[in-house]
Scaffold this motif. Structure first.
Motif, PDB file in Angstrom:
ATOM      1  N   TRP A 177       0.847  -1.200   0.000  1.00 44.24           N
ATOM      2  CA  TRP A 177       0.000   0.000   0.000  1.00 44.24           C
ATOM      3  C   TRP A 177       0.880   1.247   0.000  1.00 44.24           C
ATOM      4  O   TRP A 177       1.980   1.241   0.532  1.00 44.24           O
ATOM      5  CB  TRP A 177      -0.895   0.008   1.234  1.00 44.24           C
ATOM      6  CG  TRP A 177      -1.985  -1.010   1.155  1.00 44.24           C
ATOM      7  CD1 TRP A 177      -1.867  -2.354   1.330  1.00 44.24           C
ATOM      8  CD2 TRP A 177      -3.351  -0.757   0.856  1.00 44.24           C
ATOM      9  NE1 TRP A 177      -3.092  -2.953   1.162  1.00 44.24           N
ATOM     10  CE2 TRP A 177      -4.013  -2.006   0.879  1.00 44.24           C
ATOM     11  CE3 TRP A 177      -4.084   0.398   0.594  1.00 44.24           C
ATOM     12  CZ2 TRP A 177      -5.384  -2.112   0.634  1.00 44.24           C
ATOM     13  CZ3 TRP A 177      -5.437   0.279   0.353  1.00 44.24           C
ATOM     14  CH2 TRP A 177      -6.074  -0.964   0.366  1.00 44.24           C
ATOM     15  N   ARG A 178       0.364   2.325  -0.578  1.00 44.70           N
ATOM     16  CA  ARG A 178       1.026   3.636  -0.537  1.00 44.70           C
ATOM     17  C   ARG A 178       0.220   4.522   0.397  1.00 44.70           C
ATOM     18  O   ARG A 178      -0.985   4.698   0.220  1.00 44.70           O
ATOM     19  CB  ARG A 178       1.114   4.271  -1.921  1.00 44.70           C
ATOM     20  CG  ARG A 178       1.786   5.646  -1.844  1.00 44.70           C
ATOM     21  CD  ARG A 178       2.293   6.123  -3.173  1.00 44.70           C
ATOM     22  NE  ARG A 178       3.372   5.289  -3.692  1.00 44.70           N
ATOM     23  CZ  ARG A 178       4.639   5.347  -3.271  1.00 44.70           C
ATOM     24  NH1 ARG A 178       4.995   6.176  -2.303  1.00 44.70           N
ATOM     25  NH2 ARG A 178       5.562   4.563  -3.804  1.00 44.70           N
ATOM     26  N   VAL A 179       0.893   5.066   1.403  1.00 45.91           N
ATOM     27  CA  VAL A 179       0.269   5.962   2.380  1.00 45.91           C
ATOM     28  C   VAL A 179       0.626   7.398   1.998  1.00 45.91           C
ATOM     29  O   VAL A 179       1.783   7.700   1.719  1.00 45.91           O
ATOM     30  CB  VAL A 179       0.768   5.645   3.813  1.00 45.91           C
ATOM     31  CG1 VAL A 179       0.179   6.618   4.816  1.00 45.91           C
ATOM     32  CG2 VAL A 179       0.438   4.202   4.188  1.00 45.91           C
ATOM     33  N   PHE A 180      -0.379   8.254   1.964  1.00 45.71           N
ATOM     34  CA  PHE A 180      -0.207   9.686   1.693  1.00 45.71           C
ATOM     35  C   PHE A 180      -0.652  10.472   2.917  1.00 45.71           C
ATOM     36  O   PHE A 180      -1.657  10.144   3.534  1.00 45.71           O
ATOM     37  CB  PHE A 180      -1.093  10.138   0.527  1.00 45.71           C
ATOM     38  CG  PHE A 180      -0.718   9.572  -0.793  1.00 45.71           C
ATOM     39  CD1 PHE A 180       0.205  10.226  -1.598  1.00 45.71           C
ATOM     40  CD2 PHE A 180      -1.280   8.392  -1.251  1.00 45.71           C
ATOM     41  CE1 PHE A 180       0.561   9.705  -2.831  1.00 45.71           C
ATOM     42  CE2 PHE A 180      -0.944   7.867  -2.482  1.00 45.71           C
ATOM     43  CZ  PHE A 180      -0.020   8.523  -3.271  1.00 45.71           C
ATOM     44  N   ALA A 181       0.088  11.521   3.250  1.00 44.68           N
ATOM     45  CA  ALA A 181      -0.326  12.455   4.301  1.00 44.68           C
ATOM     46  C   ALA A 181      -0.112  13.853   3.745  1.00 44.68           C
ATOM     47  O   ALA A 181       0.844  14.090   3.003  1.00 44.68           O
ATOM     48  CB  ALA A 181       0.496  12.251   5.573  1.00 44.68           C
TER      49      ALA A 181
END
Length: 167
Positions: free
Chosen positions: A110-114
């Motif tokens: 998964w790719r996490v974005f903040a």
């Protein structure tokens, strides 16, 4: 007599497991937990909300010059519960947790974005707007094992530094 008692006890335990859900317990849903930090020169001024989202990661390396952010069309297995918090009184590094409470996913990576959003917390925002600071990282979710298949559990230590600016 002891044999009958054992059979009755086992039957009651199995029935109790069926009535209460899986006897081995439900799998903890896929997710990530860590901290969001501000990169050098990043300020929260002019921003109102910290947002964190995740999407299945593609095999293509992330390109900060042409970033592909999560979109509003994702649902089900392709979207986790998100983290949104008002920046008012917030300090960094800021802890976060995203993910499903129970369940599994077919996606291991998964790719996490903040990002820091200029929108109020009540406003819908699935990706950073132009000029908003963001950060991203990937996470591999642990296998649920043979009992469930797929991937589950909340992965610890998935830290994100806001060190990019959305084009």
């Amino acid at each position: 007599m002891a044999y009958r008692r054992s059979v009755v006890v086992l039957a009651m335990a199995a029935l109790g497991g069926v009535l209460a859900g899986c006897p081995m317990g439900d799998p903890e849903g896929p997710g990530a937990r860590g901290v969001v930090s501000l990169g050098e020169g990043v300020s929260t001024s002019e921003r109102k909300t910290l947002r964190v989202r995740a999407v299945p990661a593609s095999d293509t390396p992330f390109d900060p010059d042409n970033p592909q952010f999560p979109g509003p069309d994702l649902d089900g297995d392709d979207r986790w519960l998100t983290h949104e918090v008002s920046l008012e009184g917030l300090s960094f590094p800021q802890p976060y947790e995203i993910g499903a409470v129970l369940g599994i996913t077919d996606h291991e990576r998964w790719r996490v974005f903040a990002w820091l959003s200029a929108d109020e917390i009540e406003e819908q925002s699935d990706a950073p707007r132009s000029g908003e600071p963001y950060g991203t990282t990937t996470v591999d979710i642990d296998s649920c094992g043979l009992s469930y298949g797929g991937y589950c559990t909340v992965t610890e230590g998935v830290d994100v530094t806001l060190d990019q600016t959305a084009p």
